[in-house]
Design a protein around this motif. Structure first.
Motif, short mmCIF file in Angstrom:
data_model
loop_
_atom_site.label_atom_id
_atom_site.label_comp_id
_atom_site.label_asym_id
_atom_site.label_seq_id
_atom_site.Cartn_x
_atom_site.Cartn_y
_atom_site.Cartn_z
N TRP A 8 0.92 -1.29 0.12
CA TRP A 8 -0.16 0.20 0.13
C TRP A 8 1.33 1.22 0.35
CZ3 TRP A 8 1.65 -2.98 4.07
CH2 TRP A 8 1.81 -2.49 4.79
N TRP A 15 -5.22 2.30 6.23
CA TRP A 15 -6.54 2.09 5.51
C TRP A 15 -5.87 1.30 4.59
CZ3 TRP A 15 -11.26 3.42 9.11
CH2 TRP A 15 -11.13 3.71 10.15
N MET A 16 -6.89 0.02 4.15
CA MET A 16 -6.70 -0.54 2.90
C MET A 16 -8.27 -0.23 2.83
SD MET A 16 -4.87 -4.06 1.65
CE MET A 16 -4.80 -4.49 -0.26
N ASP A 17 -8.89 0.63 2.46
CA ASP A 17 -10.18 1.16 1.53
C ASP A 17 -10.08 2.45 1.10
OD1 ASP A 17 -12.37 0.37 0.73
OD2 ASP A 17 -13.40 0.32 2.15
N VAL A 24 -5.21 1.92 -4.14
CA VAL A 24 -5.09 -0.19 -3.68
C VAL A 24 -4.76 0.03 -4.29
CG1 VAL A 24 -6.07 -1.53 -2.73
CG2 VAL A 24 -7.06 0.30 -1.59
N LEU A 42 1.28 -7.34 5.40
CA LEU A 42 0.04 -6.19 6.00
C LEU A 42 0.15 -6.34 7.04
CD1 LEU A 42 -2.81 -6.57 3.35
CD2 LEU A 42 -1.06 -5.37 2.78
N MET A 45 -1.21 -2.76 8.81
CA MET A 45 -2.50 -2.19 8.29
C MET A 45 -3.21 -2.03 9.53
SD MET A 45 -4.02 -1.24 5.71
CE MET A 45 -2.64 -1.68 4.51
N CYS A 48 -9.47 -2.96 6.52
CA CYS A 48 -9.88 -3.26 5.39
C CYS A 48 -10.88 -4.18 4.61
CB CYS A 48 -8.45 -4.90 5.22
SG CYS A 48 -8.84 -5.15 2.94
N GLY A 52 -10.25 -2.82 -0.42
CA GLY A 52 -9.15 -3.57 -0.17
C GLY A 52 -8.81 -5.27 -0.14
N ILE A 53 -10.36 -5.73 -0.15
CA ILE A 53 -10.99 -6.87 0.31
C ILE A 53 -10.57 -6.99 -1.46
CG2 ILE A 53 -12.62 -8.90 -0.34
CD1 ILE A 53 -12.97 -7.13 3.14
N CYS A 74 -1.12 -10.94 7.97
CA CYS A 74 -1.58 -9.28 8.75
C CYS A 74 -2.05 -9.81 9.88
CB CYS A 74 -2.81 -9.66 7.38
SG CYS A 74 -4.19 -10.85 7.08
N VAL A 78 -7.00 -7.54 9.48
CA VAL A 78 -7.45 -7.81 7.94
C VAL A 78 -7.99 -8.84 7.87
CG1 VAL A 78 -5.85 -7.91 6.14
CG2 VAL A 78 -5.89 -5.76 7.47
#
Length: 107
Positions: A8, A15-17, A24, A42, A45, A48, A52-53, A74, A78
């Motif tokens: 990322w 934050w993965m979103d 992403v 991750l 992180m 997610c 991200g998913i 993770c 996550v």
């Protein structure tokens, strides 16, 4: 050869979103060829979300298509959303890169 890829853009606690395009990525940048195993770290992180998913599912599909094992490192932050979505079984999940490497080394 294994490759460990941070995946990322942002701080190590991210934050993965995100609605920002390109934040992403569907495939880690800097990947050389088709490695035997891709270890996606991750561990820093914090969240997610759906973007991200989606990116994880796309990356895993690409890895499978290249005969590359996709290992996700993770925390529960996550893995839990993946579990709730019924997707956790698609991934090999480990708690740390060290754990992955120890499982690979001959005893």
């Amino acid at each position: 050869m294994d490759q460990v890829m941070p995946w990322w853009s942002g701080s190590s606690e991210s934050w993965m979103d995100s609605p920002r395009p390109g934040w992403v990525r569907p495939w880690p940048t800097g990947l050389n060829g088709s490695p035997e195993r891709l270890i996606v770290d991750l561990s820093g992180m914090l969240f997610c979300g759906s973007a991200g998913i989606g990116a994880l599912i796309q990356a895993r599909a690409k890895a499978v298509g290249q005969a590359t094992e996709f290992v996700l490192v993770c925390s529960r932050l996550v893995s839990r959303p993946l579990e709730l979505a019924g997707l956790l079984d698609l991934f090999t999940v480990r708690g740390s890169v060290q754990d992955v490497l120890e499982r690979l080394s001959p005893e």
